[in-house]
Write a protein that holds these residues in place. Sequence first.
Motif, PDB file in Angstrom:
ATOM      1  N   VAL A 353      22.091  89.615   2.754  1.00 17.02           N
ATOM      2  CA  VAL A 353      23.405  89.008   3.006  1.00 17.02           C
ATOM      3  C   VAL A 353      23.330  88.081   4.218  1.00 17.02           C
ATOM      4  N   TYR A 354      22.633  88.499   5.258  1.00 16.23           N
ATOM      5  CA  TYR A 354      22.432  87.638   6.434  1.00 16.23           C
ATOM      6  C   TYR A 354      21.789  86.319   6.018  1.00 16.23           C
ATOM      7  N   GLN A 355      20.768  86.397   5.189  1.00  4.40           N
ATOM      8  CA  GLN A 355      20.097  85.175   4.745  1.00  4.40           C
ATOM      9  C   GLN A 355      21.056  84.268   3.970  1.00  4.40           C
ATOM     10  N   LYS A 356      21.824  84.851   3.059  1.00  3.01           N
ATOM     11  CA  LYS A 356      22.768  84.055   2.280  1.00  3.01           C
ATOM     12  C   LYS A 356      23.848  83.445   3.162  1.00  3.01           C
ATOM     13  N   ALA A 357      24.251  84.175   4.196  1.00  3.75           N
ATOM     14  CA  ALA A 357      25.326  83.707   5.059  1.00  3.75           C
ATOM     15  C   ALA A 357      24.884  82.619   6.022  1.00  3.75           C
ATOM     16  N   ARG A 358      23.648  82.700   6.502  1.00  2.99           N
ATOM     17  CA  ARG A 358      23.266  81.832   7.614  1.00  2.99           C
ATOM     18  C   ARG A 358      22.239  80.756   7.271  1.00  2.99           C
ATOM     19  N   LEU A 359      21.274  81.026   6.426  1.00  7.90           N
ATOM     20  CA  LEU A 359      20.180  80.075   6.269  1.00  7.90           C
ATOM     21  C   LEU A 359      20.609  78.729   5.693  1.00  7.90           C
ATOM     22  N   PRO A 360      21.458  78.675   4.658  1.00  4.70           N
ATOM     23  CA  PRO A 360      21.868  77.352   4.166  1.00  4.70           C
ATOM     24  C   PRO A 360      22.574  76.525   5.227  1.00  4.70           C
TER      25      PRO A 360
END
Length: 463
Positions: A353-360
Amino acid sequence: MSNPKFRVAICGGGIGGLALANALATFANDVHVDVYEATSTSSEIGAGIIFWKRSWFILQSLGLESTLIDMDLKPPEDKPRPGFILRKADQKEPSHNFHRLITPHGSVAMHRAILLGVLREGVSKHCTIHYNKRLLSYNQSGGPVTMLFADGTSAEADVVIGSDGINSATRQTMFSNPTNERFSRPSWTGTYCYRSLIDSTKVLKALPGHQATTMPIIYMGKDKHTVSYPIKGNLINYLSFYTVPGREGTEYEGPSVVDGSCDELVKLFEEWEPEARTLASCVEKCSRWAISQHRGTPFCISGKVALLGDAAHAMSTHLGAGASQSLEDAYILGRILAHPAVNLRNVEEALQVYQKARLPIANAVVERSRTTGLLYELNYPAALGCLDEDATEGDLVENFIDSVYGQWTGQWEGLPSEDWARAEALLINTLGRSDDSEISIEKTSFNNTLGGFAISPQAQVVA
């Protein structure tokens, strides 16, 4: 802590790493935190830093606002404020200010060392900082993650966060597979940056009334530009950039930061207008940075290991957004790990979820920062010919101004709390703990304008 739900190791005691430690201290009372810093004391390379509305909200959420105010650092004003002056300067004759950006909110400038000290003090009673612990690599095989350090020691944690900078050993281990190895190291932008702090009294003595002593200015020209703004202590934060044509995307060889030559700096700008020349001539000591970046990072987690800040998405300095994006990573990741629904059994899903929330979002800021540099050095389509002598305020110049302003809007649009609300909904949905049957992945997916920054298709996560 008698019975923590899991142990978190943060590799890197810079702004991003200590911000995450502060977030966990603020939002969690059942997470054990250790910080492993490579040097003998937490330090932050660089000088001045500018924070806008979004970043100040995070510092406020972490309970640090009163400390900063006590240090005479006022919150960004919540009303339109004049921002950077834009000035074309690559000619010997005196130039003029052709525009001043007006932002809907103010900003606050501080020395990086001040923020680092405040962050360190904020966690002094909540975690242990281990110094001289430079990470070499890690390994994980279903149980705790083992970290291997340069001094020959090792340590274990349930979750490892790599906040160890642009040349992150955490990232190099994560991308060691031959398929992804090309993402393991940063690429050079082709740009050098000369950094210094200048005594404003010296500038005024050399050129009485020099506006850089009181106002933020961007001096622009072909393949070069200078950014200056006054900071506390009668100082001017000074950054001058020089881009070597055709070198972007190459691997930089040698140390990325070296002592700069003041004579070399003066020569680079000897054909520029008096204001820019004066600033360069007043530099007594400088460092020269080879600016590198991580473009198009495909993922920032692997199992129970995640990347944060420059380790995940190092960017050029043209938006001054590197530190603010580290804070936003720390805020979202800290709240995810602190969430009562997250435990050792599902923490890997939570990191997704962290990756989906922040990386883009962060990848989008990398691209915006790159575009901003091209604009300042008149190498972007919107900049071509717009500042020539025959250009008029009503046509190409207006297009250029709009393009520059558009890059900056993400610094103040929206609030991180709004991003967290969406991330929390996605977290609950992902972990299967929602009490609201109306919540769906579609309704909690991140749209194209989160984090204040528009997300281009190229910046989306691809793996």
